[in-house]
Design a protein around this motif. Structure first.
Motif, PDB file in Angstrom:
ATOM      1  N   ARG A  30       0.828  -1.222   0.000  1.00  0.00           N
ATOM      2  CA  ARG A  30       0.000   0.000   0.000  1.00  0.00           C
ATOM      3  C   ARG A  30       0.854   1.261   0.000  1.00  0.00           C
ATOM      4  NH1 ARG A  30      -5.523  -0.404   2.942  1.00  0.00           N
ATOM      5  NH2 ARG A  30      -4.942   1.715   3.490  1.00  0.00           N
ATOM      6  N   LEU A  33       2.092   2.010  -3.532  1.00  0.00           N
ATOM      7  CA  LEU A  33       1.052   2.627  -4.375  1.00  0.00           C
ATOM      8  C   LEU A  33       0.819   4.078  -3.971  1.00  0.00           C
ATOM      9  CD1 LEU A  33      -1.618  -0.201  -4.790  1.00  0.00           C
ATOM     10  CD2 LEU A  33       0.570   0.106  -5.945  1.00  0.00           C
ATOM     11  N   PRO A  38      -0.570   5.541  -9.950  1.00  0.00           N
ATOM     12  CA  PRO A  38      -1.566   4.750  -9.223  1.00  0.00           C
ATOM     13  C   PRO A  38      -1.131   3.323  -8.922  1.00  0.00           C
ATOM     14  CG  PRO A  38      -2.090   4.738 -11.549  1.00  0.00           C
ATOM     15  CD  PRO A  38      -0.823   5.557 -11.399  1.00  0.00           C
ATOM     16  N   ASP A  39      -0.060   2.834  -9.600  1.00  0.00           N
ATOM     17  CA  ASP A  39       0.233   1.397  -9.440  1.00  0.00           C
ATOM     18  C   ASP A  39       1.724   1.098  -9.287  1.00  0.00           C
ATOM     19  OD1 ASP A  39       1.003   2.015 -11.977  1.00  0.00           O
ATOM     20  OD2 ASP A  39      -0.198   0.499 -12.987  1.00  0.00           O
ATOM     21  N   ASP A  42       7.114   3.279 -12.615  1.00  0.00           N
ATOM     22  CA  ASP A  42       7.132   2.712 -13.968  1.00  0.00           C
ATOM     23  C   ASP A  42       8.547   2.429 -14.475  1.00  0.00           C
ATOM     24  OD1 ASP A  42       4.396   2.582 -14.521  1.00  0.00           O
ATOM     25  OD2 ASP A  42       4.339   4.749 -14.848  1.00  0.00           O
ATOM     26  N   GLY A 249      -2.219  -6.668 -10.994  1.00  0.00           N
ATOM     27  CA  GLY A 249      -2.226  -5.488 -10.129  1.00  0.00           C
ATOM     28  C   GLY A 249      -2.186  -5.811  -8.645  1.00  0.00           C
ATOM     29  N   SER A 250      -2.221  -7.096  -8.281  1.00  0.00           N
ATOM     30  CA  SER A 250      -2.145  -7.443  -6.853  1.00  0.00           C
ATOM     31  C   SER A 250      -0.705  -7.754  -6.469  1.00  0.00           C
ATOM     32  CB  SER A 250      -3.074  -8.615  -6.537  1.00  0.00           C
ATOM     33  OG  SER A 250      -2.662  -9.765  -7.234  1.00  0.00           O
ATOM     34  N   ASP A 251      -0.483  -7.935  -5.166  1.00  0.00           N
ATOM     35  CA  ASP A 251       0.871  -8.162  -4.653  1.00  0.00           C
ATOM     36  C   ASP A 251       1.238  -9.646  -4.781  1.00  0.00           C
ATOM     37  OD1 ASP A 251       3.205  -8.405  -3.255  1.00  0.00           O
ATOM     38  OD2 ASP A 251       2.468  -7.479  -1.395  1.00  0.00           O
ATOM     39  N   LYS A 285       8.361  -4.722 -13.038  1.00  0.00           N
ATOM     40  CA  LYS A 285       7.471  -3.872 -12.244  1.00  0.00           C
ATOM     41  C   LYS A 285       6.677  -4.710 -11.239  1.00  0.00           C
ATOM     42  CE  LYS A 285       4.008  -0.250 -12.430  1.00  0.00           C
ATOM     43  NZ  LYS A 285       3.269   0.710 -13.247  1.00  0.00           N
ATOM     44  N   ARG A 286       6.204  -5.871 -11.677  1.00  0.00           N
ATOM     45  CA  ARG A 286       5.451  -6.760 -10.780  1.00  0.00           C
ATOM     46  C   ARG A 286       6.312  -7.154  -9.581  1.00  0.00           C
ATOM     47  NH1 ARG A 286       4.543 -10.645 -14.504  1.00  0.00           N
ATOM     48  NH2 ARG A 286       2.764  -9.546 -15.360  1.00  0.00           N
ATOM     49  N   VAL A 289       6.890  -3.950  -7.252  1.00  0.00           N
ATOM     50  CA  VAL A 289       5.699  -3.506  -6.513  1.00  0.00           C
ATOM     51  C   VAL A 289       5.214  -4.675  -5.645  1.00  0.00           C
ATOM     52  CG1 VAL A 289       3.433  -2.415  -6.687  1.00  0.00           C
ATOM     53  CG2 VAL A 289       5.193  -1.896  -8.384  1.00  0.00           C
TER      54      VAL A 289
END
Ligand SMILES: [Mg+2]
Length: 336
Positions: A30, A33, A38-39, A42, A249-251, A285-286, A289
């Protein structure tokens, strides 16, 4: 695609992942983000992109392999070379990138003159054991067998991390890199890794690992290493289960673990890679994040996609900006 571009891709991809994940390492999902809406970020930040101990220790492992090959290619001599380059890393003024405590304490003990069998943290399976193992996996390019890659992967881990799962996780990480270099397809990779782990369950590499297995209530090297392979196999099963369940988009750490320990860093990096093997930017990126050990997860994910897709799959602007680029390119030349 040539082997040379896969080797360079793995080394630079790992360093880029490491540097990209440095700012997000100690932030929750969290928080990441919130800081980079927003995510998440980049692209890697900085000129140069500053890396962490993961890349520095990979270079130390690579240097020890270069020093040993081929004239001093014996377990004892390679262990001595690793001890030397780990002590050099300990004293490097650039070693100021939030290094892991297990590695620091073990290297301080090595510097005081202790043999690695006495310096290692026998209870630790932190991801320091495998975030630096890439140069061992790349030995596949020199025709070194998977058995020997496994032995060397476990030895380089054992010098600081003596837990059986640290050793097995270091081996499976190196073997994953070797398989990708040997052009095992991503959709066949997980099954082949499971088969490899099963085949190793009762094999203890005594000539390399000596008495590191000895501790209360453990009765043989075989029993010791079996525990590690069971944990690695459970982790591979978690990755298999996570692949169809993962929500974009999830962890990823929610599915396969935070990555502070070696088998989870491997598993979460593998998940990040297998979700989109042909999209290096999305993989990195995955991996960045993530609520867990983002730099180590992204370092391994970067190694996997680089070994699979080669240097050209990485954004060239990121390659141009990475710290230690010349040292990494010099190490890549060793495998030619
Ligand atoms: Mg790190």
């Amino acid at each position: 695609m040539t082997l040379k571009t896969r080797i360079a891709g793995a080394l630079l991809g790992a360093a880029i992942g490491d540097g990209y994940g440095f700012p997000t390492e100690f932030k929750s999902f969290r928080d990441i983000l919130y800081h980079w809406p927003p995510d998440g970020p980049d692209a890697p930040i900085g000129e140069p992109i500053i890396v962490t101990d993961d890349t520095q220790m990979s270079l130390a492992v690579g240097k020890a392999l270069m020093q040993s090959y081929p004239a001093a290619w014996q377990p004892e001599q390679i262990a001595a070379a690793l001890t030397g380059t780990f002590i050099e890393w300990l004293n490097d003024p650039q070693n100021d990138r939030a290094p892991g405590m297990t590695c620091l304490l073990a290297c301080e003990e090595l510097e005081r003159g202790s043999h690695w069998l006495h310096a290692t943290a026998r209870h630790s399976k932190g991801c320091g054991a495998n975030m630096r193992v890439l140069p061992v996996g790349l030995l596949a390019a020199k025709g070194i067998s998977r058995t020997e890659i496994g032995q060397l992967a476990q030895l380089q881990a054992a010098i600081t991390h003596g837990h059986p799962t640290a050793l097995a996780a270091a081996e499976i990480t190196a073997i994953c890199i070797a398989m990708l270099l040997e052009e095992v397809a991503p959709d066949a990779l997980l099954e082949q890794l499971i088969q490899h782990a099963k085949s190793q369950k009762s094999i203890y590499h005594e000539a390399y690992l000596k008495s590191v297995w000895e501790r209360p209530a453990v009765f043989s090297g075989e029993d010791f290493i079996q525990y590690g392979w069971e944990e690695v196999l459970a982790q591979l099963e978690r990755v298999k289960e996570a692949l169809p369940l993962y929500e974009p988009g999830s962890d990823p750490c929610v599915f396969t673990g935070m990555g502070w320990v070696a088998e989870e860093a491997f598993g979460t990096a593998l998940l990040c890679f297998l979700l989109s093997p042909d999209d290096a930017v999305a993989i990195l990126k995955r991996a960045v994040v993530t609520g867990g050990d983002s730099d180590s997860i992204a370092c391994l994910a970067g190694a996997f996609v680089g070994a699979y897709a080669g240097l050209a799959a990485l954004p060239q602007d990121w390659v141009a900006r990475i710290e230690y680029r010349e040292a990494l390119e010099a190490l890549a030349d060793f495998y030619d």
